[in-house]
Design a protein around this motif. Structure first.
Motif, short mmCIF file in Angstrom:
data_model
loop_
_atom_site.label_atom_id
_atom_site.label_comp_id
_atom_site.label_asym_id
_atom_site.label_seq_id
_atom_site.Cartn_x
_atom_site.Cartn_y
_atom_site.Cartn_z
N GLU A 47 0.98 -1.29 0.02
CA GLU A 47 -0.05 -0.02 0.19
C GLU A 47 0.89 1.21 -0.10
N GLU A 49 2.61 4.38 1.39
CA GLU A 49 2.77 4.71 2.59
C GLU A 49 3.39 6.16 2.95
N PHE A 50 2.71 6.68 3.99
CA PHE A 50 3.29 8.06 4.23
C PHE A 50 4.71 8.04 4.96
N TYR A 107 -1.83 15.90 6.93
CA TYR A 107 -2.48 14.38 6.92
C TYR A 107 -1.61 13.35 6.88
N SER A 109 -3.04 10.26 5.62
CA SER A 109 -3.63 9.26 4.94
C SER A 109 -3.79 9.86 3.46
N PRO A 110 -3.27 9.03 2.47
CA PRO A 110 -3.10 9.34 1.10
C PRO A 110 -4.65 10.07 0.66
N GLY A 111 -5.69 9.46 1.16
CA GLY A 111 -7.14 9.81 0.71
C GLY A 111 -7.44 11.28 1.05
N GLU A 112 -6.59 12.10 1.92
CA GLU A 112 -7.04 13.27 2.24
C GLU A 112 -6.11 14.35 1.43
#
Length: 126
Positions: A47, A49-50, A107, A109-112
Motif C-alpha cells: 500500500e 505509505e506516508f 494528513y 492518509s493518502p485519501g486526504e
C-alpha cells in the motif's frame, strides 16, 4: 491546469543519499504557501505509505516512523517546490515516491490529499 512533477529519483547503493524535488504549477498553486505538502511512497505489492509532510509555511513537519531521523522534508515557496532529502538509504526504501498537496490540514492518509504527482522511482541496492 494543476501539475506536481517529481524529480531526483534514481539507483543508489545502501548508505547513499538522494534529494527528491517536486515542483508545483498551475493556477491552483498561485497560493502555494497555503498548501500543505506530503511525500508518500509505494513499493510493489504494498500500500501507499506516508513518508513526511510539511505545512504551508514550512514551520511544521512530521515523518513516518520508518524514515524519521534519516529523511528531511523542506520547501521553497518562492520556487513552488518541496524537497525530500533522503540520507542513509536502505534497500527497504526502494519504492516509487510521490508528492501530494492538501488544503486544510496535515494528513498521513493518502485519501486526504487533493493532487498527486506522477512519481519518481528510487531504487536502493544492497
Amino acid at each position: 491546469q494543476v501539475q506536481l512533477v517529481e524529480s531526483g529519483g534514481g539507483l543508489v547503493q545502501a548508505g547513499d543519499s538522494l534529494r527528491l524535488s517536486c515542483a508545483a504549477s498551475g493556477r491552483t498553486f498561485s497560493t502555494y504557501n497555503m498548501w500543505n505538502m506530503g511525500w508518500f511512497r509505494q513499493a510493489p505489492g504494498k500500500e501507499r505509505e506516508f513518508v513526511a509532510h510539511i505545512s504551508g509555511g514550512g514551520g511544521i513537519t512530521y515523518y513516518g516512523s520508518s524514515v524519521s531521523g534519516r529523511f528531511t522534508i523542506s520547501r521553497d515557496n518562492a520556487k513552488n517546490t518541496v524537497y525530500l532529502q533522503m540520507n542513509s538509504l536502505k534497500p527497504e526504501d526502494t519504492a516509487v515516491y510521490y508528492c501530494a498537496s492538501a488544503r486544510g490540514g496535515l494528513y498521513v492518509s493518502p485519501g486526504e490529499y487533493d493532487y498527486w504527482g506522477q512519481g519518481t522511482q528510487v531504487t536502493v541496492s544492497s
